[in-house]
Design an enzyme around this catalytic site. Structure first.
Site, short mmCIF file in Angstrom:
data_model
loop_
_atom_site.label_atom_id
_atom_site.label_comp_id
_atom_site.label_asym_id
_atom_site.label_seq_id
_atom_site.Cartn_x
_atom_site.Cartn_y
_atom_site.Cartn_z
N ASP A 1 0.47 -10.68 7.43
CA ASP A 1 1.12 -11.18 6.53
C ASP A 1 2.76 -11.44 6.70
OD1 ASP A 1 2.00 -10.76 4.14
OD2 ASP A 1 1.90 -8.17 3.53
N PHE B 1 0.91 -1.08 -0.08
CA PHE B 1 0.37 -0.02 0.07
C PHE B 1 0.68 1.23 -0.08
CE2 PHE B 1 -3.05 -3.21 2.20
CZ PHE B 1 -3.76 -3.27 1.29
N LYS C 1 6.54 5.89 5.79
CA LYS C 1 5.55 4.78 5.17
C LYS C 1 4.25 5.83 3.72
CE LYS C 1 3.21 0.92 4.95
NZ LYS C 1 2.87 -0.65 5.10
#
Length: 1007
Positions: A836, A710, A728
């Site tokens: 994840d 993302f 990020k």
């Protein structure tokens, strides 16, 4: 007398009948096995020509038997006939530099008189025949550059008269046999570029006559081979690219007084450079690159006047201070210098003007990726022999010297990522040999010199991220060799020159974020080699030209322009395309649904209000289909009434469902809006978009760390802070990005663990173009991701770790990861599933302590019911990564701590085998799990990452037993049934138990 003549006659007749005929027959058989097209080279080999007159054949003076056969460099193909063993008087055999295949015939072992044998540079394969070692008179054996496999037999020690042994560039494995110590006459040993391993045997110390040794590019391990100190005649030592460690003895230079070439690069050597090396007056080439050396570069190298090559790049030399470059002053005395490479160190201080007084023969000067300041000396043009200059990624300021134009032989100029300014001097165009010009990420201004078009051999032109103005010179489009043209993020105006179509070899065109306008020229479609084209952030108008010939294109970004018309359907047939960004334009009409248009992650078309159709994930309005009016007839009236009533009922039902969903969404939004300030308020003071943009130099690629599902991650130094952080930046156009942002905030706001990446603050703002902007700021992990350490061959050399992970280091890392998962699953106030877990989401600090990151898919399990889970599923479409995700996720299973346990098990197996679960080796029912399970316990070393077996382990360490216990933990975590999997608390206990059993302490200091 008569008796002597009679005997001589009988011997001659015998030799003619048996000896000559044997030799003749053997050579004819050899010729018959040569590929037919090449036999003409041996046309003199026939019965009408005396044997000793055959081309490439030498006979003895007395007995007239074949003693020498020199077929080197004739490019002969085929195989080597076993009849060669009948040439029993053969002394010298040269078959090198040909294309012979197959194996070496065992009959070669019959050539007992053989002294010189060379079969190098062929395609020979198989094992080294044991019969070869019957040739005990051999003085030279050269078999390099073939495809031999297996190991070097211990029978090698029988060749006691051997002077030269060259087995390099093959596929030899195993250890170097101790019997090599029997070759006491050996002067030259070359075993480089194989797959040999283990420590260099002590027996090699008996080779006191050694003058040259090359063991580079193998897997030899252990300490620096102190055996070399017994070789006072040694002139060449090359043991680069192995796994040797330890420090270099301070008196190394005194013990190798005759050394001319010393290559020790790409190992794990520590300590400082021995100053005694500067006492070796004959030293010509020194390479200790890519190690862990520290301290200063001795200025006394200036005394080594024969020095030609100095390669010390990729270490930790220097102290970021002004005295670090004093050695360059001293090197002006070395008049034979050809190459200096000290890039990727810690060298600081201003660039000394004395570099202009270095050797006029200097062809390669590499000082990049240090901390060098100051400006480039004006007289740099005095170094007329320079062919490559690397000063990239430093802190250089000032102007680009015009004297660079004097360097007529310069082919490469790397100055990107500095702080240089001013105009690009037109004199650069005088460097007609220039092939690579990298000036990106500086502050150059003014216009690009049109004379650059004179650089007709230019391959790579990088001028991006500067302040260049004016138009793009059409002369640049006259450089037919150009492969990469990068002019992004400048202030260029005007249009794209129509001559761009002449760049037939262009692979990359990047003109994004300028002020270009006008229509894209139709000639653009002539650039048939194109793989990536980035024109975003300009004001191009009109329709997309016909670029249907770009069949190999992988990326097309035309976003944020004024392009119009319909989207060409030929994009659907671009099978290699992974990015097609047409967003924020004026395109209209139907979006295709074939080919690449079936993947919403590949195609971006938002911001085009007149587009319709396409696949559902694009969320475009449906296209209206006009139908011609038909005559109404009475029998259809009842049908119309029925249809109308049905539609009305359906509409009311849909309205009722929509109302329920609206109230539920409003309630959820209310909760979310109330939670967001609390979530962000738990962090430090929030930071603005402008601050982040400045801290990352406009989100420059030079600060790029990596990218994920993302967003993209950059390193930055925030205002008022002293430590580097990781930023990020969420891709808000990616569906699910907002939920990823909120998931990370919710997951990390209240949890604290030393093995979690710390979330420092967040940014929720609007960028300078009015778009929604969200970013998360984490502590920076300087050692990168675990993925890079496990698979260094998959990343660029500059980003590769200088070493590999030892067994204990890997064990510490998986214990760190297991500990944090146990904390998330059991010890938090609300259980959290990461969802994840994979090596790229495990980051390492300076001490190689692991920190788990990327909670974009994390779930707070107590707040999760089936309905919300399905809603999350439909919105994000992501539940982990293929190969790591638990099998139940593929069948619609809910996120759970058991899924994390499975992912951890896969990660553990990858850490110790070095193989990804998606490795091409695996397929069908053959997986990383079955691959590991089938090897335990007897063949555990066969599947282990080879570097584990050769680093940091004491002699006799029970590595098989240790690995078996560790891998068993991983297999039990990967049980197919979630309920049968090991709990993370149990996994932590068992792994710590293994560490304490085999390493005696809870956590040994990291190397």
């Amino acid at each position: 007398m008569r008796l002597f003549l009679l005997v001589s006659f009988i011997v001659f007749v015998y030799l003619e009948t048996y000896g000559f005929s044997d030799d003749r027959q053997a050579l004819l058989q050899l010729r018959s096995q040569v590929s037919e097209k090449k036999r003409v080279v041996l046309s003199s080999w026939n019965n009408s020509v005396p044997l000793c007159n055959w081309d490439k054949v030498r006979c003895g003076l007395k007995h007239k038997r074949v003693t020498g056969l020199n077929l080197g460099g004739l490019q002969l193909g085929g195989v080597i006939s076993p009849y060669i063993g009948n040439l029993s008087f053969l002394i010298s055999l040269n078959l090198s530099d040909n294309s012979f295949g197959g194996t070496i015939p065992h009959e070669v072992g019959s050539l007992l008189r053989l002294r010189y044998l060379s079969m190098s540079l062929n395609f020979l394969e198989g094992e080294l025949p044991s019969g070869l070692f019957n040739c005990t008179r051999l003085l030279k054996l050269s078999l390099h550059s073939n495809h031999f496999v297996q190991y070097i037999p211990s029978e090698l020690g029988s060749l006691k008269k051997l002077l030269v042994l060259n087995l390099g560039k093959n596929n030899l494995k195993g250890k170097l046999p101790a019997s090599i110590g029997n070759l006491t006459s050996l002067k030259s040993l070359s075993l480089g570029y194989n797959d040999m391993q283990g420590e260099i045997p002590d027996d090699i110390a008996r080779l006191t006559q050694m003058a040259g040794i090359s063991l580079s590019n193998n897997y030899f391990s252990g300490n620096f081979p102190f055996h070399v100190y017994n070789w006072p005649s040694l002139e060449v030592l090359s043991i680069s690219s192995n796994r040797l460690y330890g420090s270099l003895r301070p008196d190394l230079g005194n013990l190798l007084p005759k050394i001319r070439t010393l290559f020790l690069g790409s190992n794990y050597f520590t300590g400082v450079i021995p100053t005694t090396l500067t006492n070796i007056s004959n030293l010509q080439a020194l390479g200790i690159e890519n190690n862990k050396l520290r301290g200063s570069i001795p200025w006394s190298f200036g005394k080594v006047q024969n020095l030609q090559i100095m390669a010390l790049n990729g270490n930790s030399l220097g102290s970021y201070s002004s005295g670090d470059l004093e050695f360059l002053d001293a090197l002006t005395n070395c008049t034979q210098l050809v190459r200096i490479n000290v890039a990727r160190n810690r060298l600081g201080g201003p660039l000394p003007t004395s570099i202009t007084n270095l050797s006029r023969d200097l062809s390669d000067l590499q000082l990049g990726k240090n901390f060098i300041s100051g400006s480039i000396p004006h007289d740099i043009g005095n170094l007329i022999g320079l062919q490559s200059i690397g000063l990239q990624e430093n802190m250089l300021t000032g102007l680009l010297p015009a004297s660079l134009g004097k360097l007529s032989g310069l082919g490469e100029l790397y100055l990107y990522s500095n702080r240089m300014s001013g105009h690009i001097p037109s004199s650069i165009a005088n460097i007609t040999m220039l092939a690579e010009l990298y000036l990106s990420n500086n502050s150059f201004d003014g216009m690009v010199p049109s004379s650059l078009g004179n650089c007709s051999q230019m391959l790579y032109l990088y001028l991006g991220f500067n302040k260049l103005t004016g138009i793009i010179p059409w002369e640049i489009m006259q450089i037919p060799s150009l492969i990469h043209l990068v002019l992004e993020s400048n202030l260029f105006t005007g249009s794209l020159p129509k001559d761009v179509g002449q760049l037939q070899n262009l692979v990359l065109l990047t003109l994004g974020d300028n002020k270009l306008s006008g229509q894209l020229p139709q000639t653009l479609g002539n650039c048939l080699s194109m793989k990536a084209i980035f024109l975003q952030g300009n004001s191009f108008g009109g329709s997309i030209p016909d670029i249907s010939g770009f069949l190999g294109v992988e990326s097309v970004d035309l976003s944020n322009n004024n392009l119009s018309g319909s989207i060409p359907r030929y994009f659907a047939s671009f099978s290699l395309l992974w990015l097609l960004n047409l967003s924020i334009n004026n395109f209209e009409g139907n979006v295709p649904i074939e080919g690449v248009f079936q993947n919403a992650s590949t195609v971006l078309v938002f911001g085009n209000k007149n587009l319709c159709g396409g696949i559902r994930e694009l969320q475009l309005k449906p296209c209206l289909v006009e139908t011609p009016p038909r005559r109404a007839d009475h029998p259809s009236l009842l049908k119309k009434v029925v249809i109308g009533v049905s539609v009305g009922i359906s509409f009311l039902l849909l309205l009722f469902i929509a109302s329920l969903r609206w109230f539920r969404k409003r309630k959820n939004d209310h909760l979310t809006n109330n939670q967001t300030p609390l979530t962000l308020g738990a962090f430090h003071e929030k930071i603005s978009y402008g601050d982040l943009r400045n801290a990352t130099d406009g989100f420059s690629s030079s600060n790029l760390i990596g990218s994920g599902s993302f967003g993209t991650v950059f390193k930055a130094l925030l205002p008022g802070e002293s430590n580097v952080v990781a930023v990020k930046v969420l891709n808000m156009q990616r569906r699910g990005a907002m939920k990823s942002f909120m998931a990370e905030c919710k997951s990390l706001k209240d949890i604290r663990h030393r093995n979690l990446v710390k979330l420092l603050t967040a940014c929720s703002s609007i960028d300078f173009k009015g778009n929604e902007f969200k970013a998360l700021i984490y502590e920076f992990m300087p050692s990168g991701s675990l993925d890079v350490w496990l698979h260094p061959e998959e990343v660029e050399e500059v980003h590769r770790p200088l070493t590999t992970l030892a067994l204990l280091e890997r064990l510490n890392i998986v214990i760190d990861v297991a500990s944090v998962l146990d904390y998330l699953h059991v010890q938090c106030h609300e259980p959290i599933a990461h969802c994840d877990l994979k090596p790229s989401n495990v980051l390492l600090d300076n001490d190689l302590t692991a920190h788990v990151s990327d909670f974009g898919l994390a779930q707070l399990l107590l707040k999760f019911d089936e309905g919300s889970f399905l809603n999350q599923l439909s919105s994000s479409g992501v539940r982990g990564t293929i190969g790591y995700a638990a099998p139940e996720y593929g069948m619609g299973g809910q996120p759970s701590i058991h899924g994390d346990v499975y992912s951890f098990g896969v990660l553990l197996l990858e850490v110790f085998t070095g193989k990804r679960p998606t490795n091409e080796l695996f397929g069908g029912n053959f997986t990383l799990l079955s691959y590991t399970k089938s090897a335990l316990p007897e063949r555990v070393l066969d599947i282990a990452d080879k570097s584990i077996c050769h680093k940091g382990l004491r002699v006799g360490f029970p590595i098989s037993e240790c690995l078996t216990l560790v891998l068993d933990v991983g297999l039990r975590c990967c049980e197919e049934s979630p309920s049968n999997r090991l709990a993370m608390s149990e996994a932590v206990k068992e792994l710590i138990s293994v560490r304490e059993k085999f390493f005696k302490s809870r956590r040994t200091a990291r190397s």
